[in-house]
Structures are given as C-alpha cells and as structure tokens.
Design a protein around this motif. Structure first.
Motif, mmCIF file in Angstrom:
data_model
loop_
_atom_site.group_PDB
_atom_site.id
_atom_site.type_symbol
_atom_site.label_atom_id
_atom_site.label_comp_id
_atom_site.label_asym_id
_atom_site.label_seq_id
_atom_site.Cartn_x
_atom_site.Cartn_y
_atom_site.Cartn_z
ATOM 1 N N PHE A 183 -1.953 -4.778 -4.901
ATOM 2 C CA PHE A 183 -2.113 -3.807 -5.995
ATOM 3 C C PHE A 183 -2.476 -3.441 -7.243
ATOM 4 O O PHE A 183 -1.051 -4.416 -7.882
ATOM 5 C CB PHE A 183 -2.903 -2.444 -5.347
ATOM 6 C CG PHE A 183 -2.685 -2.307 -3.386
ATOM 7 C CD1 PHE A 183 -4.479 -2.279 -3.391
ATOM 8 C CD2 PHE A 183 -2.178 -2.433 -2.696
ATOM 9 C CE1 PHE A 183 -4.831 -2.404 -1.921
ATOM 10 C CE2 PHE A 183 -2.700 -2.573 -1.340
ATOM 11 C CZ PHE A 183 -4.058 -2.316 -1.219
ATOM 12 N N THR A 186 -6.859 4.888 2.378
ATOM 13 C CA THR A 186 -5.805 3.926 2.998
ATOM 14 C C THR A 186 -7.442 3.773 4.313
ATOM 15 O O THR A 186 -7.063 1.997 5.034
ATOM 16 C CB THR A 186 -5.559 4.595 4.623
ATOM 17 O OG1 THR A 186 -4.644 5.718 3.526
ATOM 18 C CG2 THR A 186 -5.646 4.100 5.189
ATOM 19 N N ASP A 233 -3.271 -5.340 3.270
ATOM 20 C CA ASP A 233 -1.980 -4.331 2.809
ATOM 21 C C ASP A 233 -1.084 -4.813 1.159
ATOM 22 O O ASP A 233 -0.265 -3.243 0.788
ATOM 23 C CB ASP A 233 -0.692 -4.670 3.830
ATOM 24 C CG ASP A 233 -1.386 -4.378 5.034
ATOM 25 O OD1 ASP A 233 -1.977 -3.338 5.621
ATOM 26 O OD2 ASP A 233 -0.573 -5.408 6.090
ATOM 27 N N GLY A 234 -1.422 -5.519 0.173
ATOM 28 C CA GLY A 234 -1.564 -5.265 -0.986
ATOM 29 C C GLY A 234 -1.189 -7.338 -1.400
ATOM 30 O O GLY A 234 -1.905 -7.882 -0.841
ATOM 31 N N VAL A 264 -9.498 0.543 2.315
ATOM 32 C CA VAL A 264 -8.429 -0.748 2.756
ATOM 33 C C VAL A 264 -8.198 -1.372 4.529
ATOM 34 O O VAL A 264 -7.674 -2.753 4.495
ATOM 35 C CB VAL A 264 -7.353 -0.474 2.290
ATOM 36 C CG1 VAL A 264 -6.954 -0.654 0.597
ATOM 37 C CG2 VAL A 264 -5.889 0.464 2.282
ATOM 38 N N ARG A 289 0.378 -1.508 -0.284
ATOM 39 C CA ARG A 289 -0.030 -0.667 0.222
ATOM 40 C C ARG A 289 0.991 0.872 0.262
ATOM 41 O O ARG A 289 0.781 2.324 -1.052
ATOM 42 C CB ARG A 289 -0.862 -0.076 1.121
ATOM 43 C CG ARG A 289 -0.051 -0.134 2.359
ATOM 44 C CD ARG A 289 -1.573 0.520 3.505
ATOM 45 N NE ARG A 289 -2.256 -0.739 3.635
ATOM 46 C CZ ARG A 289 -3.222 -0.225 4.760
ATOM 47 N NH1 ARG A 289 -3.665 0.742 5.375
ATOM 48 N NH2 ARG A 289 -4.236 -1.384 5.036
#
Length: 424
Positions: free
Chosen positions: A194, A182, A191-192, A185, A142
């Motif tokens: 993406f 933010t 957190d990823g 998510v 992120r």
C-alpha cells in the motif's frame, strides 16, 4: 494462434490487449496488427470481434509475466514484428515493455512504464526531483497501514499500490476507519503493498497528453466530478475543464516536467492532478488514454480523435493541437443498493438530440450493486453543448428525466428522490 499474417510490406505492430477500435485505427494508418489477449479479460463475443479485425490473434495467460514475455518473444520473431505496444490495462504493461526492449521494438523504456505503473516509485521520483511534494509512506502489508496513517496524520489516503482504476482507494479519517477499510480491501482479496499519502484538498483534474520523441503535447485538461469520501468514486468528467489561464499553464507545466522526468517517450498519458492551496500536485499517471469515455469527450469538444492520433503519430503523422469549440460531459449513474422495481424516462432521455451516448446497466428485477469503484457504476450519459453552461444544463435535464424505482422508492439519476418531472 490463428491464421498467420499475410506476407506484405506493412510495418508490423504487435499489440498487447488492443481494444477492437485500436486494431482498426492502427490498420487505417497502414499497420499490420497482431493482437495478444488473455481470454479471461473480455467476453468471447468481444474477442471474436478483435480476432476478426486483427491480422493475427494470439491468446496468453497474463497472470504470469514470464508467459507474456515468452509469448511476445515467440510471436514477434515468427511474424517479424518491428514494434511492440501496450496501451491497455496497467497490470501487464511492464512485462510487455521489458519484452519489447529485449527485441529492440520498444516505444518507451520499460523503466518509464514502471515509474508510471508503480505508485511508490512515482512518489520517490517526484520527491527526488522536488516536483509536486507530497508526504507519503510505503506500507508493504495491510498490518502496517494503520501505523503509517498515524505517522502521515489524519486524514490520509490509502492506495493499494498494485491495483488500478482507483480500486481500493480509501480516505482514512479516524482510527475507527480500520474496520471499514479492512472490509473494503477484503472485497478485492488484496493484502499489499500500500501507499499512504497526505490528503490533498482541492479540485481534481486529468491532463490528456500525446508524446512523441519525448516531447509532450497537451491535448486538454479534464475536470473530474467525484463522489463523497471515503471512496471518491468518479461520477463524471467535463472537457475542457473550466480553468483560469494561469492555473491551466501551471498544471500543464507540471505535467510535462513530470513526464520528462519519467523519460516517457511515446504515446498517450493520463495524468491526474489536484489543485491545492500550495499549487498543483500530481496524484498519479498512466501510460494510456484516459478511461471513462474521456477520448469521446475530447472528440466532441475539439473534433480530435485522440485514439486515431496515437497511431497517426506512430506512422509519422503527428496531430496538430486543436482548440476546443464545445464542452462535453459524461455523468455516471450511481443508484442506491436494492431491487429494481421499475425504470422510467430512459427512452425519453435517449431521444434528446444532444445525447451522444446513454447506457443503463439495470433492468426491472435486478439487484442494484453498491458502487465501490468505477467498474460498479450503473451506467452513463454523454452530452455536449457550445458552452459549458449549455452542456451542464443539458446534462441536468437528462439526469432529471431518468428514474429508477428501488425497493419502492423512486430515485432519479441526479440522486434525488421524488416524482419524475420535478424541475431541477
């Protein structure tokens, strides 16, 4: 594990997270069906129903792909399963097809399923093939998203690569959107990685297909009705989509070329396409049936039970293309957050003869949750009509009839506030 399957000569189909109707429809086509489920993913009552229908019922923890693969290996060998199939949620598909390849019971290459499940891999494939060009960039964490958005340019669409069902998809329109993105998510604890893409402007459709031996039959094209940015939560679908013939052919051709490029071999696919000023562009695709009750819309519009058709094709009896004779619409309810004081008009709407399904997941005293994705919508209605105009009129009638009083304010299902019965 429950009682072993009976010793019979039916072809043995082992399915990962088959919904209860899939079990019954596969059995109707002559299959012995083993069902593997993670008990965290459905209610005990629902899984009891699956257990009662299936010839074999097994539970496993899907959070660990190794556990799922090991379970498939053990169950397939013990019960002599010849085919392994998965058309449920995307998160566990790749592991299931990897196990199927190990056992020689795959219906699709695991690599094809990986391409459809991984948004970044799909974009790479399309770029290499020169199909549906879209500017994109991967952001592993992120912390790297904001810079990627700057490089792609505002507005940009940010997608969590490992989440399904449009969860966490966000239109980033200006640098200040970092705060809202933010917070979104954070709600998913994600957190990823993406994927950051250019914003594609235009009407959106989904293409429902059935594939067999690598040949792709177009079942139909569905129009998507989307909520406002930045989340674009789907609020409805219309089948068949009202498309000019030339545009329809272009969307169909792009979809079949894409599925062929992925080496998708068997089963349904749900491919999302946006018609831009440059022509059709692939959004994403899933190796499963469309959600949001789209299979029911197809059945109302054409008479084809697309779920049954999957297993009929597996048994060597593929369905013939069916032309639509009606239009079917599903609309989802999205009321504002607050406390439900009263619900009006639900029973009246349910008695309308053209209402096929009607569900409202709210009761007086409930707190209305904010709608952030498809799972948080508040209910739906399905109607159909001989013409698209008739179907839309009937849908508007139902939406105008249902009113929920939220924190003292009457809100109709069509989004308007005011008095019940006001003409639409």
């Amino acid at each position: 594990m429950t009682t072993p399957a009976p010793a019979d000569d039916r072809p043995r189909l082992l399915m990962v997270m088959p919904y209860r109707q899939f079990v019954s429809k596969a059995q109707a086509e002559g299959f012995w069906v083993g069902a593997i489920w993670d008990p965290r993913l459905e209610t005990p009552e629902y899984l009891d129903d699956v257990r009662a229908r299936a010839d074999l019922f097994v539970t496993a923890d899907f959070r660990d792909p190794r556990v799922l693969r090991r379970t498939l290996h053990e169950v397939a060998r013990e019960h002599r399963a010849t085919l392994i199939y998965h058309i449920g949620r995307e998160e566990t598909m790749v592991a299931a097809y990897e196990a199927a390849e190990d056992l020689g019971g795959e219906l699709n290459p695991a690599a094809a399923i990986q391409l459809l499940a991984d948004k970044h891999a799909m974009r790479d494939l399309l770029a290499r093939r020169g199909l549906s060009p879209v500017a994109f960039e991967a952001a592993p964490t992120r912390q790297e998203v904001a810079d990627a958005v700057e490089r792609i340019g505002y507005p940009a669409v940010v997608k969590p690569s490992a989440l399904a069902g449009s969860r966490g998809v966000f239109l980033w329109q200006q640098p200040q959107d970092l705060t809202a993105w933010t917070a979104l998510v954070d709600q998913y604890g994600y957190d990823g990685p993406f994927l950051v893409e250019e914003y594609l402007r235009g009407p959106e459709y989904s293409v429902e297909t059935l594939s067999r031996d690598g040949r792709h039959q177009i079942v139909g094209i569905t129009e998507k009705l989307l909520g406002p940015p930045p989340l674009f939560v789907e609020v409805g679908h219309v089948h068949p989509a009202p498309l000019p013939a030339q545009r329809r052919r272009a969307v169909e051709e792009l979809t079949t070329r894409f599925l062929t490029a992925c080496d998708y071999r068997f089963g349904p696919a749900h491919t999302e396409v946006i018609w831009t000023e440059r022509g059709p562009r692939i959004v994403e695709s899933q190796a499963r049936l469309g959600g949001d009750r789209i299979p029911r819309l197809v059945e109302l519009a054409t008479g084809l039970d697309i779920e049954q058709a999957v297993f009929a094709a597996l048994a060597g009896r593929p369905a013939e293309p069916v032309a639509p004779t009606a239009t079917a619409i599903v609309r989802f309810f999205t009321f504002p957050p607050g406390r439900v004081d009263e619900i009006r008009g639900l029973e009246t709407a349910a008695r309308l003869t053209h209402v096929d399904e009607l569900s409202l997941r709210l009761s007086p005293g409930d707190t209305v949750p904010a709608v952030r994705d498809s799972k948080s919508r508040h209910g739906h209605v399905i109607v159909s009509g001989v013409t698209a105009e008739e179907a839309r009129t009937r849908c508007a009638q139902v939406l105008a009839a249902i009113e929920v009083v939220v924190d003292g304010t009457p809100v109709r299902a069509d989004g308007r506030t005011g008095v019940l019965g006001t003409p639409v």
